[in-house]
Motif scaffolding. Structure first.
Motif, mmCIF file in Angstrom:
data_model
loop_
_atom_site.group_PDB
_atom_site.id
_atom_site.type_symbol
_atom_site.label_atom_id
_atom_site.label_comp_id
_atom_site.label_asym_id
_atom_site.label_seq_id
_atom_site.Cartn_x
_atom_site.Cartn_y
_atom_site.Cartn_z
ATOM 1 N N UNK A 276 29.396 38.315 45.424
ATOM 2 C CA UNK A 276 30.071 39.425 44.735
ATOM 3 C C UNK A 276 31.206 39.972 45.595
ATOM 4 N N UNK A 277 30.987 40.093 46.891
ATOM 5 C CA UNK A 277 32.049 40.552 47.774
ATOM 6 C C UNK A 277 33.245 39.619 47.769
ATOM 7 N N UNK A 278 32.970 38.326 47.807
ATOM 8 C CA UNK A 278 34.019 37.307 47.733
ATOM 9 C C UNK A 278 34.771 37.430 46.414
ATOM 10 N N UNK A 279 34.020 37.612 45.321
ATOM 11 C CA UNK A 279 34.631 37.722 43.992
ATOM 12 C C UNK A 279 35.452 39.001 43.860
ATOM 13 N N UNK A 280 34.969 40.090 44.445
ATOM 14 C CA UNK A 280 35.729 41.342 44.415
ATOM 15 C C UNK A 280 37.084 41.183 45.092
ATOM 16 N N UNK A 281 37.100 40.486 46.224
ATOM 17 C CA UNK A 281 38.359 40.276 46.936
ATOM 18 C C UNK A 281 39.323 39.454 46.092
ATOM 19 N N UNK A 282 38.825 38.377 45.487
ATOM 20 C CA UNK A 282 39.678 37.523 44.653
ATOM 21 C C UNK A 282 40.219 38.288 43.451
ATOM 22 N N UNK A 283 39.347 39.039 42.762
ATOM 23 C CA UNK A 283 39.785 39.811 41.597
ATOM 24 C C UNK A 283 40.745 40.915 42.007
ATOM 25 N N UNK A 284 40.529 41.495 43.196
ATOM 26 C CA UNK A 284 41.419 42.538 43.682
ATOM 27 C C UNK A 284 42.837 42.035 43.907
ATOM 28 N N UNK A 285 42.952 40.807 44.364
ATOM 29 C CA UNK A 285 44.287 40.214 44.519
ATOM 30 C C UNK A 285 44.914 39.984 43.144
ATOM 31 N N UNK A 286 44.111 39.522 42.187
ATOM 32 C CA UNK A 286 44.659 39.161 40.872
ATOM 33 C C UNK A 286 45.261 40.357 40.146
ATOM 34 N N UNK A 287 44.702 41.566 40.312
ATOM 35 C CA UNK A 287 45.213 42.721 39.561
ATOM 36 C C UNK A 287 46.542 43.224 40.102
#
Length: 308
Positions: A276-287
């Motif tokens: 989830x932490x990894x996914x949060x970082x990736x999604x944070x870049x995408x926005x």
């Protein structure tokens, strides 16, 4: 059957037509917009691209029309190193299209014309049975017929494949489907529809997760927007925050990036909290970028962001 460390993404393929505007229009209102962008999209396609860019070995199962949008999408997947051997073509229906409006606060509204996506059938899945059964993860969404999702979930679950469902767009889900899902990744609205609980804070989010768990799902990951993520796993709850300093430009595709990243994390042996932490970082870049697939980061970008 011998298992391979592969991610199968089963879902939709669309072309996104996106307009930026100061605010979203009211019903019956016409407003002047700003920039127009046309990009590849569809929740299934976005998640397949995200998983591939972040390091996963991905096969995408979808259906496109025999038109320019479908052919362009196919070329995109090939460039993204995605296995396209199970992308079907429909001679009678056009490729899917999504009309997206994004306001100054990065909120969006989306209307989808599914086209060929709605004809992806159980018979098509039968042609993919061997590769589904040999995979590690099957990731799905709800922009294709629900009976196709249910059929594929049962095949994968019975074969010991980890089945992950992003229940978007929000829809009622049968118990027979939920009992074949290992991990469910809803947002607030989707969790409310499935659980019947109005989510207003952390406690109501936990209540919704409990009810979904009682319906047969082992792990529930509720994305709560700026409030982070609630993870329910093995009887425990974990509140995982997002980076508060991120300035969102466009949230389109952020949830899809998150789902693709979760799959890669699991495939690489990360714990669910780490995934989830990894996914949060990736999604944070995408926005911080406009568009759906255009905004999805590559693995090196995520690794750099996590170090900073």
């Amino acid at each position: 059957m011998l298992k391979t460390k592969k991610i199968i993404v089963l879902g939709s393929c669309n072309t996104d037509m996106l307009v930026h505007t100061h605010r979203l229009p009211a019903p019956g209102e016409t407003i002047m917009g700003g920039d127009f962008i046309m990009t590849p999209g569809g929740k299934g396609a976005n998640q397949a691209v995200a998983a591939s860019r972040l390091g996963g070995e991905v096969t995408f199962i979808t259906k496109i029309g025999n038109d320019i949008f479908g052919r362009q999408s196919l070329e995109v997947f090939k460039r993204e190193n995605i296995n396209t051997n199970f992308i079907f073509s429909d001679a009678e229906h056009p490729s899917g299209v999504a009309l997206i409006t994004v306001d100054k606060d990065a909120e969006n509204c989306i209307v989808v014309a599914p086209g060929a996506n709605k004809t992806l059938s159980k018979e098509d899945i039968d042609q993919c049975r061997e590769i589904i059964e040999s995979a590690t993860i099957l990731l799905m969404q709800l922009e294709i017929p629900i009976e196709t999702v249910e059929y594929a979930a049962k095949i994968a679950y019975n074969a010991g494949v980890k089945v992950i469902l992003n229940p978007a767009p929000a829809s009622f889900l049968s118990t027979r489907l939920l009992q074949n899902i290992h991990i469910l990744i809803p947002n607030i609205i989707e969790a409310e529809v499935i659980s019947g609980v109005k989510i207003s804070d952390g406690e109501t989010a936990k209540k919704a997760a409990d009810i979904i768990h009682q319906k047969g799902v082992g792990t529930i990951i509720i994305t709560l927007g700026k409030f982070g993520v609630l993870l329910k796993e093995k009887g425990g709850y974990y509140n995982i925050p997002i980076e508060s300093k991120i300035k969102a430009v466009d949230t389109t595709g952020a949830g899809d990036t998150f789902c693709g990243a979760i799959c890669v994390g699991i495939l690489e042996g990360m714990s669910m909290v780490e995934s989830v932490g990894f996914a949060n970082t990736a999604a944070g870049i995408s926005v911080t970028r406009a568009g759906a697939q255009l905004s999805i980061p590559y693995r090196k970008e995520v690794e750099t962001a996590k170090k900073s």
